[in-house]
Design a protein around this motif. Structure first.
Motif, mmCIF file in Angstrom:
data_model
loop_
_atom_site.group_PDB
_atom_site.id
_atom_site.type_symbol
_atom_site.label_atom_id
_atom_site.label_comp_id
_atom_site.label_asym_id
_atom_site.label_seq_id
_atom_site.Cartn_x
_atom_site.Cartn_y
_atom_site.Cartn_z
ATOM 1 N N SER A 152 -1.645 -1.945 -9.567
ATOM 2 C CA SER A 152 -3.092 -1.783 -9.438
ATOM 3 C C SER A 152 -3.484 -1.250 -8.064
ATOM 4 C CB SER A 152 -3.811 -3.112 -9.701
ATOM 5 O OG SER A 152 -3.652 -3.996 -8.605
ATOM 6 N N HIS A 153 -2.527 -1.155 -7.160
ATOM 7 C CA HIS A 153 -2.792 -0.675 -5.803
ATOM 8 C C HIS A 153 -2.397 0.791 -5.661
ATOM 9 C CE1 HIS A 153 -3.772 -4.714 -4.581
ATOM 10 N NE2 HIS A 153 -2.637 -5.138 -5.096
ATOM 11 N N SER A 154 -2.831 1.396 -4.592
ATOM 12 C CA SER A 154 -2.517 2.794 -4.325
ATOM 13 C C SER A 154 -1.007 3.001 -4.278
ATOM 14 C CB SER A 154 -3.129 3.211 -2.983
ATOM 15 O OG SER A 154 -2.533 4.406 -2.512
ATOM 16 N N PRO A 155 -0.496 3.967 -5.045
ATOM 17 C CA PRO A 155 0.944 4.224 -5.020
ATOM 18 C C PRO A 155 1.459 4.578 -3.619
ATOM 19 C CG PRO A 155 -0.103 5.495 -6.768
ATOM 20 C CD PRO A 155 -1.191 4.821 -6.003
ATOM 21 N N LEU A 156 0.658 5.319 -2.864
ATOM 22 C CA LEU A 156 1.081 5.682 -1.511
ATOM 23 C C LEU A 156 1.149 4.455 -0.606
ATOM 24 C CD1 LEU A 156 -1.073 8.901 -1.115
ATOM 25 C CD2 LEU A 156 1.403 8.783 -1.398
ATOM 26 N N ALA A 157 0.174 3.584 -0.711
ATOM 27 C CA ALA A 157 0.175 2.372 0.102
ATOM 28 C C ALA A 157 1.346 1.464 -0.278
ATOM 29 C CB ALA A 157 -1.148 1.628 -0.046
ATOM 30 N N VAL A 158 1.635 1.359 -1.568
ATOM 31 C CA VAL A 158 2.763 0.540 -2.021
ATOM 32 C C VAL A 158 4.069 1.111 -1.472
ATOM 33 C CG1 VAL A 158 4.102 -0.183 -4.045
ATOM 34 C CG2 VAL A 158 1.603 -0.349 -4.074
ATOM 35 N N LYS A 159 4.244 2.431 -1.577
ATOM 36 C CA LYS A 159 5.467 3.068 -1.095
ATOM 37 C C LYS A 159 5.649 2.858 0.402
ATOM 38 C CE LYS A 159 7.734 7.566 -0.576
ATOM 39 N NZ LYS A 159 8.207 7.200 0.733
ATOM 40 N N LEU A 160 4.598 3.089 1.164
ATOM 41 C CA LEU A 160 4.706 2.937 2.616
ATOM 42 C C LEU A 160 4.891 1.474 3.014
ATOM 43 C CD1 LEU A 160 2.122 5.577 3.853
ATOM 44 C CD2 LEU A 160 4.617 5.704 3.960
ATOM 45 N N THR A 161 4.266 0.573 2.291
ATOM 46 C CA THR A 161 4.458 -0.850 2.575
ATOM 47 C C THR A 161 5.903 -1.240 2.323
ATOM 48 O OG1 THR A 161 2.157 -1.357 2.036
ATOM 49 C CG2 THR A 161 3.726 -3.188 1.965
ATOM 50 N N TRP A 162 6.452 -0.800 1.200
ATOM 51 C CA TRP A 162 7.859 -1.085 0.877
ATOM 52 C C TRP A 162 8.779 -0.543 1.967
ATOM 53 C CZ3 TRP A 162 10.257 -4.191 -2.396
ATOM 54 C CH2 TRP A 162 11.608 -4.002 -2.638
ATOM 55 N N ASP A 163 8.514 0.690 2.373
ATOM 56 C CA ASP A 163 9.318 1.314 3.418
ATOM 57 C C ASP A 163 9.191 0.544 4.736
ATOM 58 O OD1 ASP A 163 11.014 3.662 4.174
ATOM 59 O OD2 ASP A 163 9.360 3.991 5.582
ATOM 60 N N ALA A 164 7.982 0.158 5.095
ATOM 61 C CA ALA A 164 7.769 -0.571 6.349
ATOM 62 C C ALA A 164 8.473 -1.919 6.341
ATOM 63 C CB ALA A 164 6.266 -0.755 6.604
ATOM 64 N N ILE A 165 8.463 -2.599 5.209
ATOM 65 C CA ILE A 165 9.153 -3.889 5.105
ATOM 66 C C ILE A 165 10.637 -3.707 5.397
ATOM 67 C CG2 ILE A 165 9.935 -5.661 3.469
ATOM 68 C CD1 ILE A 165 7.145 -5.306 2.088
#
Length: 117
Positions: free
Chosen positions: A58-71
């Motif tokens: 339900s969240h922005s795909p770009l935000a999810v991708k960057l969050t995953w990468d940042a983690i």
């Protein structure tokens, strides 16, 4: 060099105790010490998994991708480097159509319609 995973997940003291004693723990203890995020019954596992997945989707795909990468990238950085990475990624996300859509939807109290742009 990457630090072993268990101490990063549950702390050096708890990891040492488990590894040196060979103690077995149950699901509730694994949850209590932060080794797992949640404990669900076998009957609820599929439904719970779908609920978490739907929440992520339900969240922005770009935000999810960057969050995953940042983690994953941030776990091997110093606190200062991790903070800079987070700031860089926030800047990237803040410049997207999805960010504007999410902000507008929040203010309008409507569900966002993310496009991945």
């Amino acid at each position: 060099m990457e630090q072993p995973r268990l101490p990063r997940l549950i702390g050096k003291g708890r990891a040492a105790e488990l590894l040196l004693t060979g103690a077995a723990i149950d699901a509730d203890e694994a949850h209590r010490i932060g080794l797992v995020n949640r404990v669900v019954s076998r009957e609820r596992l599929q439904a719970e998994t779908q609920e978490v997945l739907q929440e992520i989707l339900s969240h922005s795909p770009l935000a999810v991708k960057l969050t995953w990468d940042a983690i994953h990238r941030g776990s091997n950085l110093t606190v200062e480097e991790s903070a800079l990475l987070g700031a860089d990624y926030f800047g990237l996300v803040a410049s997207t159509e999805d960010f504007r859509e999410g902000t507008k939807a929040f203010l309008d109290k409507t569900p966002p319609r993310f496009t991945g742009r």
